[in-house]
Design an enzyme around this catalytic site. Sequence first.
Site, mmCIF file in Angstrom:
data_model
loop_
_atom_site.group_PDB
_atom_site.id
_atom_site.type_symbol
_atom_site.label_atom_id
_atom_site.label_comp_id
_atom_site.label_asym_id
_atom_site.label_seq_id
_atom_site.Cartn_x
_atom_site.Cartn_y
_atom_site.Cartn_z
ATOM 1 N N GLY A 1 -0.345 7.635 2.789
ATOM 2 C CA GLY A 1 -0.272 6.450 1.943
ATOM 3 C C GLY A 1 0.125 5.210 2.733
ATOM 4 O O GLY A 1 -0.457 4.131 2.560
ATOM 5 N N LYS A 2 1.105 5.351 3.627
ATOM 6 C CA LYS A 2 1.523 4.214 4.448
ATOM 7 C C LYS A 2 0.426 3.795 5.414
ATOM 8 O O LYS A 2 0.288 2.611 5.739
ATOM 9 C CB LYS A 2 2.800 4.567 5.215
ATOM 10 C CG LYS A 2 4.045 4.599 4.354
ATOM 11 C CD LYS A 2 5.290 4.798 5.201
ATOM 12 C CE LYS A 2 6.536 4.836 4.325
ATOM 13 N NZ LYS A 2 7.766 5.034 5.127
ATOM 14 N N ARG B 1 2.551 13.203 3.261
ATOM 15 C CA ARG B 1 2.270 13.440 4.678
ATOM 16 C C ARG B 1 2.088 12.127 5.436
ATOM 17 O O ARG B 1 1.617 12.129 6.565
ATOM 18 C CB ARG B 1 1.026 14.326 4.821
ATOM 19 C CG ARG B 1 1.223 15.732 4.278
ATOM 20 C CD ARG B 1 -0.067 16.495 4.121
ATOM 21 N NE ARG B 1 -0.824 16.618 5.345
ATOM 22 C CZ ARG B 1 -1.985 17.271 5.447
ATOM 23 N NH1 ARG B 1 -2.493 17.870 4.372
ATOM 24 N NH2 ARG B 1 -2.625 17.327 6.582
ATOM 25 N N GLU C 1 -2.908 -5.651 -5.946
ATOM 26 C CA GLU C 1 -3.070 -6.074 -7.332
ATOM 27 C C GLU C 1 -2.048 -5.363 -8.208
ATOM 28 O O GLU C 1 -1.786 -4.174 -8.049
ATOM 29 C CB GLU C 1 -4.496 -5.768 -7.797
ATOM 30 C CG GLU C 1 -4.853 -6.388 -9.131
ATOM 31 C CD GLU C 1 -6.339 -6.273 -9.429
ATOM 32 O OE1 GLU C 1 -6.691 -6.283 -10.622
ATOM 33 O OE2 GLU C 1 -7.127 -6.155 -8.476
#
Length: 541
Positions: A351-352, A348, A372
């Site tokens: 995450g971005k 959806r 990391e």
Amino acid sequence: MAVAEIKKEKGSSLSPEPSSPIQILSTEPDANTDIKQEKFTPKDILPGCKVHVSKDGEFRLAEILQEHIKKGRKVFYVHYQDFNKRLDEWIELDRIDFTRSLILPEIKADTKENKSKKKSKSKGQTKLSKNNTTANSTTGTPQPSDGQPIMGDDEMDLENLNVQGLKRPGEEFSREDEIKKLRTSGSMTQNHSEVARVRNLSTIILGEHIIEPWYFSPYPIELTEEDEIYICDFTLSYFGSKKQFERFRSKCSMKHPPGNEIYRDSKVSFWEIDGRKQRTWCRNLCLLSKLFLDHKTLYYDVDPFLFYIMTIKSDQGHHVVGYFSKEKESADGYNVACILTLPCYQKRGFGKLLIQFSYMLTKVERKVGSPEKPLSDLGLLSYRAYWTDTLVKLLVERNSPALFRKNNSQLEYDEAENGKDSSATPTPGPGSNASQSSILASAAASRSGLNSSPIFSNEITIEDISSITCMTTTDILHTLTTLQMLRYYKGQHIIVLTDQIMELYEKLVKKVKEKKKHELNPKLLHWTPPSFTANQLRFGW
């Protein structure tokens, strides 16, 4: 009429085994009746064997990893061949096809060639270690080499790399050895037993969402016997029974994460939490996230980390969507240690947003950053997508002012016209060569989280891109190479905006215009980079 299939053999009994399945027929059997014969029994199933298991309406070959007695029922933990590890699950006997052959594990015998290779390899390693010891003790004296390259601290032996993190036969690791193998930052898993452990929870209920975990997480062992685990979506506390959970919720007054809200727009909010000040909440968050992250460890405590939680608001309160953590002091310049979007909110665009927010904080700190390593498979895909969108938008609009003016909102144009961004970009005085497009570019760059004052030009350096995007030069070169934008032509490097790149740009602009892609506004961020003394950075302070 239903009858049981009975075959009289030498030494066999007319009475079937109590635990053996019995085939039921609707008519009397005859010569043409196809009777499925069992080729093995439940007693024959051992860890390492492969059986056919019913999955999504068809039988798939699966390897038995572990067996367990759960509430009086025998269950097996299986890994489906050629499928991702996150699909591993506990199954019962009724899902196993006993009419197909049982595949026993292969036993590799040590041949003379293998033994000789092992001996020569061990001798080479001993010789190499002696050379290293001598070189360290004597400075300025060259030492003879056996022809094998000596690796530095940052290099990996690809031949001997244990990719899956599983313990090889004959290897024994104590807890002290595993801790020594951890990175100094404490957020990576390099210990063997942690990765190899099987999933211990069947189902979790997080608020209104029913989620099937992917991996092992060290929740209390008494919870592993329960079919469902209830987790409060505000405190992240966990319970083994619904009654306990409901009693807790009736008395709980928390409606948001226990930290400072540093960002809020119409869709999401971000909260900053110090791991030292909110240990219990952050530990619960780590336990929850470990269910969906296979390459992380929980050996170290949460004190050295800051947690940034993304939430969405409802009538009940602010619900956790995802988070990322970062070290209070990163020696390697990482701006993210761990990042996760909960499975019920994936696909959806959240995450971005997490990635964009991490770079937004890096911009305020006037640094460049990178996540990391290693990243999970889903994390790597999300970062590649973000890096691609960022670089494509920057390079296309830098090369074409007309596209920039066309595809940026009227609000940004008005802000630039009215001088609302004068604090970030000084208004050019008389005689200045700065154009109206440059002012507009500064406003849009500030809004998108990039450094201000981009210049419309067909030339740019990798360092310029890094200062604008806050990405490291390594990540930039990796992305440009993956997109096949970086070429070597007539003795110099060039960046080529191909038709495929322009299509990516048009799709990106279309998503923003149709409001399918939510963008964070740096002007809504109220945050000052925290500073810590040496005592505060000390573990256990």
